[in-house]
Each structure stands twice: as structure tokens, then as C-alpha cells.
Design a protein around this motif. Structure first.
Motif, PDB file in Angstrom:
ATOM      1  N   UNK A 172       2.845  -7.648   7.364  1.00 24.63           N
ATOM      2  CA  UNK A 172       2.225  -6.678   7.919  1.00 24.63           C
ATOM      3  C   UNK A 172       1.918  -5.444   6.844  1.00 24.63           C
ATOM      4  N   UNK A 173       3.036  -5.143   6.292  1.00 27.86           N
ATOM      5  CA  UNK A 173       2.769  -4.168   5.382  1.00 27.86           C
ATOM      6  C   UNK A 173       1.953  -4.537   3.979  1.00 27.86           C
ATOM      7  N   UNK A 174       1.786  -5.543   3.599  1.00 29.08           N
ATOM      8  CA  UNK A 174       0.880  -6.156   2.578  1.00 29.08           C
ATOM      9  C   UNK A 174      -0.343  -5.991   3.137  1.00 29.08           C
ATOM     10  N   UNK A 175      -0.653  -6.239   4.465  1.00 29.48           N
ATOM     11  CA  UNK A 175      -1.979  -6.068   5.148  1.00 29.48           C
ATOM     12  C   UNK A 175      -2.406  -4.744   5.000  1.00 29.48           C
ATOM     13  N   UNK A 176      -1.463  -3.837   5.272  1.00 29.95           N
ATOM     14  CA  UNK A 176      -1.628  -2.292   5.225  1.00 29.95           C
ATOM     15  C   UNK A 176      -2.020  -1.842   3.874  1.00 29.95           C
ATOM     16  N   UNK A 177      -1.399  -2.316   2.799  1.00 34.24           N
ATOM     17  CA  UNK A 177      -1.838  -2.051   1.371  1.00 34.24           C
ATOM     18  C   UNK A 177      -3.075  -2.487   1.272  1.00 34.24           C
ATOM     19  N   UNK A 178      -3.575  -3.831   1.584  1.00 32.53           N
ATOM     20  CA  UNK A 178      -5.007  -4.281   1.129  1.00 32.53           C
ATOM     21  C   UNK A 178      -6.029  -3.450   1.691  1.00 32.53           C
ATOM     22  N   UNK A 179      -5.644  -3.101   3.113  1.00 29.40           N
ATOM     23  CA  UNK A 179      -6.804  -2.306   3.441  1.00 29.40           C
ATOM     24  C   UNK A 179      -6.797  -0.876   2.993  1.00 29.40           C
ATOM     25  N   UNK A 180      -5.816  -0.435   2.403  1.00 27.92           N
ATOM     26  CA  UNK A 180      -5.712   0.770   1.501  1.00 27.92           C
ATOM     27  C   UNK A 180      -6.655   0.703   0.061  1.00 27.92           C
ATOM     28  N   UNK A 181      -6.331  -0.557  -0.238  1.00 31.55           N
ATOM     29  CA  UNK A 181      -7.094  -0.963  -1.451  1.00 31.55           C
ATOM     30  C   UNK A 181      -8.856  -0.798  -1.158  1.00 31.55           C
ATOM     31  N   UNK A 182      -9.000  -1.518  -0.218  1.00 33.69           N
ATOM     32  CA  UNK A 182     -10.195  -1.759   0.447  1.00 33.69           C
ATOM     33  C   UNK A 182     -10.923  -0.380   0.412  1.00 33.69           C
ATOM     34  N   UNK A 183     -10.249   0.593   0.976  1.00 30.48           N
ATOM     35  CA  UNK A 183     -10.647   2.014   1.215  1.00 30.48           C
ATOM     36  C   UNK A 183     -11.101   2.768   0.068  1.00 30.48           C
ATOM     37  N   UNK A 184     -10.017   2.426  -1.235  1.00 28.43           N
ATOM     38  CA  UNK A 184     -10.294   3.214  -2.495  1.00 28.43           C
ATOM     39  C   UNK A 184     -11.636   2.437  -3.216  1.00 28.43           C
TER      40      UNK A 184
END
Length: 380
Positions: A172-184
């Protein structure tokens, strides 16, 4: 036998067990969790940590493993390891820590402002936990809500690191970071996350997400543990506070000594790449080996008065941050945070003392590895 998941592994029991192991069975065998060896003497632990070719980190940092994924750079050996360390150098170098000191000092001062006039505080809730979160948020260029997210998932992972739900938390946390990568990628910022997703490093997003998970989790929780242990010791020893106020240059050695004495992270595992022997014990390629860093730090063969805090101890060859290529990359930053926090509380609330019930990590948390303080009520 050392079992990190034993329900009675209190801090006191852990250190008593380490004494027994160093004396009678420095290389011991445990059959739980797939079987493993434990090294308890300083020289053996340090030798294994320095020999990454024999004692590989590619098997993961938990016993048993908590994920099918690997966490860079801690789960990687050369040559990949060096590339990940270089990637995070802007966050972890000594120069980066030095540059962060004004920000750290301002953050600590603001936190102490919040309780100094009250005459009482919980130094874990109001300083030891929020300070490293504030630092990480600043380093990554994240908003305060992200800090709350980070703390929330870290607490959840601490509770479940030894069981199957730990994998769910990581996913779940890795999915959180990947969404943040996509935002950046959609909206680049002048921050580390944007730098990370734009750099030519060859790592895919799941690998980078695993890296951000372990960096963030370790970067704030281990620092919070080290700071909370230090503040508890000082709250219980007013004579040490007086010494440090009279001789402020001793703060650096005192912090290092308390990290030795109350090591925040007690052990890390390795995988043997070939048959080897240690202290006369034969071990086979493929075996898991647990390096008991906390035991090494209390070894009387290396440290005179090993079971005491000697605030001016020099030299102090402790291994609270590990040794070898897997020495904690955030060591300089963690030391700066703890030192500045101690200097500030000694100046602004001298004579602080325990007033209420202290809650320690009992048994050891985070899969049986983390030693710290969860509540520290004090008055002054």
C-alpha cells in the motif's frame, strides 16, 4: 537462543541474553523462522558486517522476510549498491547534514516554544517523533500532510512487521509513493522526488518506491528511537545533564555513548554466499545469519564498563549505525538531529525529569528489532 519474535524480549531480557550468548555461545543456532545463526561478539559482528562478499544483504533486512521485493540500497550488494547510495547522496552526505543544521535548529526551537512555558511535556510526542518527520518533509519537499501519512504507515508497519500484514502495508505504501512519482512527472517541483523521477538511473518506479519506503521509515523512526532513548537517559540522570551544561562539548560524545548503550536497532540479517566458519562454528552457504549489533555494543572485551554510560568515552567504536558498505546512510543527519535537540533542551529546560509513566518498546518492536521510548512525560 536469540529469537527476535519472542514475546518476552524486553530490553532488559535482550541485554541479559546477549551477555549469556557472548559468554557461552557466541555463534548460536535458532531453528525458528526458517533457521538462522546469531553472532553476538563485537569482533565477529563487525567482521561479518565488513565482509559483504560472504555475508550478503540481498536476502532482506527482516527475519523472516516481510516482502518479495528488495529495498535499495540496504538489500543490495555491489555493484548495484553504489548506484543507489549515489542516488540518495543529496539527502545523506555529511555536507547535506551540515547544510540542514539551521533548519533543524529552527525546528527544535519552535517545538520547544510550544511547551516551554507549560512546565511539562511528553518529549517523545512533542519532540522526538515530530523532529525527524519535519526534517524528512523538508528534505523531500513535501507538505505537512505527507508527514502525517508517513508517521501513520510507519506505526502500522511497526505493529505488523513480523507478520503477513506487513506485506500488505508495504504494498500500500509503495503504491502511495508511485502515485507521488506520477504527480511529480505531471507537475515537476524543485525537490528530491522530482530529481529522483527525472534522473537517469535505470531503476523502475516499484524499485524506487521500495527505496523511498525504507529511507523514509528508517530515516524518521530510527532517529526518533535514538533521540527518545537519549532524552530518557538524561531525564533519569540529572547529574549528567549538569555535566553537559558545564561542558557542552561533551554533548557529541555523550550522544554517541548513549547510542552505544541503548542501540535503537538491535540486529540485521545477512545471507551466506559460501561456506564459512566463525568462532569455530561451521556455517553453510545459503544460511541466514543475524548480526546482533546491540550485543556487540555491550561487549566488555571491547568497551570498558560496557554496561555503563561513560559520557566522555574515547575512542568509541560502537556499531549502532552498522559497519561496512551498509553503514546507515543517514548517520550524519541523525547525529545532527539528536545533538541539536539535546543542546536545545539542556539550554531551555535544564533539570527536566521524568514525571509520570514512561512507556518503552517492550517487547522490542518492528519485528523484534526496535528499542525506543513511546511516552516520556517530564517536568522542569
Amino acid at each position: 537462543m536469540f529469537d527476535p519474535h519472542s514475546p518476552d524480549l524486553s530490553p532488559e531480557r535482550a541485554y541479559a541474553l546477549y551477555d549469556e550468548l557472548r559468554t557461552s555461545c557466541p555463534v548460536s543456532r535458532g531453528e525458528n523462522h526458517g533457521g538462522y545463526w546469531s553472532l553476538s561478539r563485537y569482533e565477529d559482528v563487525r567482521a561479518a558486517a565488513l565482509d559483504h562478499e560472504t555475508y550478503s544483504s540481498t536476502g532482506g533486512v527482516y527475519l523472516p522476510p516481510v516482502s518479495d521485493s528488495r529495498f535499495p540500497p540496504i538489500d543490495y550488494d555491489p555493484p548495484e549498491h553504489a548506484g543507489f547510495r549515489e542516488l540518495i547522496a543529496p539527502l545523506t552526505s555529511g555536507a547535506a547534514a551540515k547544510a540542514m543544521e539551521p533548519m533543524i535548529r529552527g525546528s527544535v526551537e519552535a517545538m520547544v516554544d510550544g511547551f516551554v512555558d507549560r512546565g511539562s511535556a511528553d518529549l517523545v510526542e512533542e519532540l522526538a517523533v515530530p523532529l525527524p518527520l519535519d526534517v524528512i518533509t523538508h528534505l523531500y519537499g513535501l507538505d505537512p500532510q505527507r508527514a502525517e501519512d508517513i508517521r501513520g504507515y510507519s506505526l502500522e508497519f511497526l505493529e505488523h512487521a513480523g507478520g503477513p500484514k506487513g506485506r500488505e502495508v508495504i504494498d500500500r505504501v509503495c503504491a502511495y509513493w508511485m502515485e507521488l512519482f506520477a504527480q511529480r512527472r505531471r507537475d515537476p517541483q524543485d525537490d528530491f522526488i522530482t530529481h529522483l523521477v527525472q534522473a537517469e538511473h535505470g531503476a523502475d518506479d516499484p524499485t524506487l518506491a521500495n527505496m523511498m519506503f525504507i529511507l523514509t521509515y528508517a530515516g524518521h523512526d530510527s532517529t526518533a528511537l535514538g533521540l527518545s532513548n537519549t532524552l530518557l537517559y538524561l531525564a533519569e540522570h540529572p547529574e549528567v545533564q549538569e555535566q553537559l551544561i558545564e561542558r557542552p562539548r561533551l554533548v557529541v560524545t555523550a550522544v554517541d555513548e548513549i547510542l552505544r548503550y541503548e542501540t535503537p536497532l538491535h540486529w540485521f540479517p545477512r545471507n551466506l554466499t559460501r561456506d564459512t566458519s566463525m568462532a569455530g562454528q561451521e556455517m553453510k552457504a545459503g544460511d541466514r545469519v543475524v548480526l546482533l549489533f546491540a550485543s556487540a555494543n555491550r561487549d566488555p572485551e571491547v568497551f570498558d564498563r560496557a554496561d555503563e554510560v561513560v559520557i566522555d568515552r574515547r575512542p568509541n567504536r560502537h556499531v549502532a549505525f552498522g559497519a561496512g558498505i551498509h553503514t546507515c546512510p543517514g548517520m550524519a543527519l541523525a547525529r545532527a538531529e539528536i545533538r541539536i535537540a539535546v543542546e536545545t533542551v539542556l539550554r531551555r529546560i535544564p533539570g527536566f525529569r521524568v514525571d509520570g509513566t514512561v512507556e518503552r518498546t517492550d517487547p522490542l518492536e518492528g519485528g523484534g528489532r526496535h528499542l525506543g521510548v513511546r511516552t516520556l512525560p517530564v517536568t522542569w
